[in-house]
Design a protein around this motif. Structure first.
Motif, PDB file in Angstrom:
ATOM      1  N   ARG A 195       3.439 -11.607   3.321  1.00  0.00           N
ATOM      2  CA  ARG A 195       2.332 -11.950   2.680  1.00  0.00           C
ATOM      3  C   ARG A 195       1.140 -11.812   3.915  1.00  0.00           C
ATOM      4  NH1 ARG A 195       3.049 -13.382  -2.689  1.00  0.00           N
ATOM      5  NH2 ARG A 195       4.652 -11.728  -3.385  1.00  0.00           N
ATOM      6  N   ASP A 196       1.322 -12.704   4.791  1.00  0.00           N
ATOM      7  CA  ASP A 196       0.209 -12.893   5.695  1.00  0.00           C
ATOM      8  C   ASP A 196      -0.219 -11.517   6.795  1.00  0.00           C
ATOM      9  OD1 ASP A 196      -0.397 -15.245   4.717  1.00  0.00           O
ATOM     10  OD2 ASP A 196       0.766 -16.592   6.151  1.00  0.00           O
ATOM     11  N   GLU A 197       0.841 -10.738   6.648  1.00  0.00           N
ATOM     12  CA  GLU A 197       0.704  -9.485   7.557  1.00  0.00           C
ATOM     13  C   GLU A 197       0.883  -8.111   6.758  1.00  0.00           C
ATOM     14  OE1 GLU A 197       0.151 -10.181  10.698  1.00  0.00           O
ATOM     15  OE2 GLU A 197       0.794 -12.169  10.889  1.00  0.00           O
ATOM     16  N   SER A 198       0.334  -8.180   5.779  1.00  0.00           N
ATOM     17  CA  SER A 198       0.521  -7.093   4.911  1.00  0.00           C
ATOM     18  C   SER A 198      -1.107  -6.489   4.580  1.00  0.00           C
ATOM     19  CB  SER A 198       1.496  -7.309   3.482  1.00  0.00           C
ATOM     20  OG  SER A 198       1.573  -6.114   2.785  1.00  0.00           O
ATOM     21  N   PHE A 199      -1.016  -5.025   4.550  1.00  0.00           N
ATOM     22  CA  PHE A 199      -2.221  -4.549   3.981  1.00  0.00           C
ATOM     23  C   PHE A 199      -1.688  -4.038   2.566  1.00  0.00           C
ATOM     24  CE2 PHE A 199      -5.029  -0.344   4.860  1.00  0.00           C
ATOM     25  CZ  PHE A 199      -5.979  -1.178   4.282  1.00  0.00           C
ATOM     26  N   ASP A 200      -2.289  -4.610   1.722  1.00  0.00           N
ATOM     27  CA  ASP A 200      -1.863  -4.245   0.520  1.00  0.00           C
ATOM     28  C   ASP A 200      -2.666  -4.310  -0.547  1.00  0.00           C
ATOM     29  OD1 ASP A 200      -2.012  -6.845  -0.117  1.00  0.00           O
ATOM     30  OD2 ASP A 200       0.230  -7.397   0.620  1.00  0.00           O
ATOM     31  N   SER A 201      -2.309  -4.313  -1.960  1.00  0.00           N
ATOM     32  CA  SER A 201      -3.277  -4.283  -2.975  1.00  0.00           C
ATOM     33  C   SER A 201      -4.601  -5.474  -2.962  1.00  0.00           C
ATOM     34  CB  SER A 201      -2.541  -4.547  -4.322  1.00  0.00           C
ATOM     35  OG  SER A 201      -1.768  -3.164  -4.875  1.00  0.00           O
ATOM     36  N   ARG A 202      -4.408  -6.423  -2.225  1.00  0.00           N
ATOM     37  CA  ARG A 202      -5.187  -7.420  -2.063  1.00  0.00           C
ATOM     38  C   ARG A 202      -6.475  -6.939  -1.496  1.00  0.00           C
ATOM     39  NH1 ARG A 202      -1.730 -11.535   1.075  1.00  0.00           N
ATOM     40  NH2 ARG A 202      -0.595  -9.637   1.900  1.00  0.00           N
ATOM     41  N   PHE A 203      -6.336  -5.821  -0.691  1.00  0.00           N
ATOM     42  CA  PHE A 203      -7.372  -5.147   0.248  1.00  0.00           C
ATOM     43  C   PHE A 203      -7.796  -3.774  -0.321  1.00  0.00           C
ATOM     44  CE2 PHE A 203      -4.710  -7.785   2.918  1.00  0.00           C
ATOM     45  CZ  PHE A 203      -5.530  -8.660   3.234  1.00  0.00           C
ATOM     46  N   TRP A 204      -6.913  -2.936  -0.794  1.00  0.00           N
ATOM     47  CA  TRP A 204      -7.312  -1.540  -1.425  1.00  0.00           C
ATOM     48  C   TRP A 204      -7.067  -1.374  -2.698  1.00  0.00           C
ATOM     49  CZ3 TRP A 204      -2.696  -0.364  -2.830  1.00  0.00           C
ATOM     50  CH2 TRP A 204      -1.350  -0.685  -1.969  1.00  0.00           C
ATOM     51  N   GLY A 205      -6.406  -2.397  -3.421  1.00  0.00           N
ATOM     52  CA  GLY A 205      -6.737  -2.242  -4.935  1.00  0.00           C
ATOM     53  C   GLY A 205      -5.191  -1.648  -5.674  1.00  0.00           C
ATOM     54  N   PHE A 206      -5.369  -1.199  -6.582  1.00  0.00           N
ATOM     55  CA  PHE A 206      -4.040  -0.765  -7.557  1.00  0.00           C
ATOM     56  C   PHE A 206      -3.408   0.375  -6.898  1.00  0.00           C
ATOM     57  CE2 PHE A 206      -7.178  -3.268 -10.183  1.00  0.00           C
ATOM     58  CZ  PHE A 206      -6.347  -4.297 -10.383  1.00  0.00           C
ATOM     59  N   VAL A 207      -2.172   0.650  -7.385  1.00  0.00           N
ATOM     60  CA  VAL A 207      -1.496   1.843  -7.275  1.00  0.00           C
ATOM     61  C   VAL A 207      -1.228   2.412  -8.473  1.00  0.00           C
ATOM     62  CG1 VAL A 207       0.805   2.894  -6.377  1.00  0.00           C
ATOM     63  CG2 VAL A 207       0.009   0.722  -5.363  1.00  0.00           C
ATOM     64  N   ASP A 208      -1.591   3.783  -8.205  1.00  0.00           N
ATOM     65  CA  ASP A 208      -1.513   4.681  -9.571  1.00  0.00           C
ATOM     66  C   ASP A 208      -0.139   5.196  -9.865  1.00  0.00           C
ATOM     67  OD1 ASP A 208      -4.265   4.761 -10.045  1.00  0.00           O
ATOM     68  OD2 ASP A 208      -4.565   6.653  -8.765  1.00  0.00           O
ATOM     69  N   ARG A 209       0.341   5.057 -11.155  1.00  0.00           N
ATOM     70  CA  ARG A 209       1.693   5.409 -11.359  1.00  0.00           C
ATOM     71  C   ARG A 209       1.919   6.730 -10.921  1.00  0.00           C
ATOM     72  NH1 ARG A 209       5.932   6.801 -12.247  1.00  0.00           N
ATOM     73  NH2 ARG A 209       7.408   6.479 -14.021  1.00  0.00           N
ATOM     74  N   ALA A 210       1.214   7.709 -10.886  1.00  0.00           N
ATOM     75  CA  ALA A 210       1.131   9.155 -10.323  1.00  0.00           C
ATOM     76  C   ALA A 210       1.607   9.206  -8.848  1.00  0.00           C
ATOM     77  CB  ALA A 210      -0.028  10.090 -10.699  1.00  0.00           C
TER      78      ALA A 210
END
Length: 239
Positions: A195-210
């Motif tokens: 969690r402390d070393e991940s560039f994820d939805s906290r920074f760039w938002g949601f993942v599209d289903r497609a």
């Protein structure tokens, strides 16, 4: 060249073409290989793990399109998925290398769920989203950007998710805190287990289903180099 050699050459060419076509069909519809390049999913996935990703798990798609021909399963909380990073030409101007790049993360919240982060604790629909796979490598917690006892606010995801990286206090606060928001229809909130070393939805938002390519299923190879093959990880189911 005599007729026998011509016949043999023709047979080899035909066999090669069939093998190539079968490989393309398998990659398009059934399974795809993926190599773990970073530590964002530690300890679940190690750098150098090579995965088989089921492209059929979430439905059979028409190649090179987002059209689903046959529905199978819907993405579920806890699934580890491979998806195309939601590249933004403006916000990712300093990261052109991420365009058309696949990421691997774990689904934390589904469409319609509420998700919130308080001092690193992730809450989904008001309940802690815990698991033995989660790890924190930093003891520091950034101050909350919102005042103590604040009333709930509506957050515009388009304004909130600015693709910042963990280099400023303002960005680190997004690592540890996030106002409550509802996951839109057709989208998913995903995080790395590290969690402390991940560039994820906290920074760039949601993942599209497609954008979801498939579900990570099994480790078929793992090494850090020719002299360090991690035999004990080969064949492990991913969960």
């Amino acid at each position: 060249m005599n007729p026998r050699w011509l016949k043999t050459l023709k047979e080899y060419v035909e066999a090669l073409l069939v093998a190539v076509v079968l490989a393309l069909i398998i990659r398009a519809f059934v399974v795809q290989a993926f190599k773990i390049p970073t530590g964002s999913m530690l300890e679940t996935l190690q750098i150098g793990d090579q995965l088989l990703v089921s492209k059929f798990h979430y439905g059979l798609r028409l190649p090179f399109t987002d059209t689903v021909l046959v529905d199978v399963y819907e993405p579920a909380r806890g699934d580890i998925i491979v998806f195309e990073y939601p590249f933004n030409e403006k916000l990712d101007a300093t990261r052109p290398h991420l365009k058309d790049v696949d990421f691997v993360k774990r689904i934390v919240a589904l469409p319609g769920d509420t998700v919130e982060i308080r001092a690193k604790q992730v809450l989904v629909n008001g309940e802690p989203a815990n698991g033995p796979f989660i790890q924190h490598t930093r003891e520091d917690i950034e101050p909350s950007p919102l005042p103590e006892g604040h009333v709930e606010i509506e957050v515009d995801p388009a304004a909130y998710f600015d693709h910042c990286e963990d280099v400023t206090s303002a960005c680190r606060s997004k690592r540890d805190w996030m106002p409550k928001m509802t996951v839109p229809a057709g989208k998913y909130f995903c995080m790395g287990d590290n969690r402390d070393e991940s560039f994820d939805s906290r920074f760039w938002g949601f993942v599209d289903r497609a954008s979801i390519k498939g579900k990570a299923m099994v480790i078929y190879w793992s090494w850090t180099g020719p002299t360090n093959v991690r035999w004990e990880r080969i064949g492990n189911k991913i969960q």
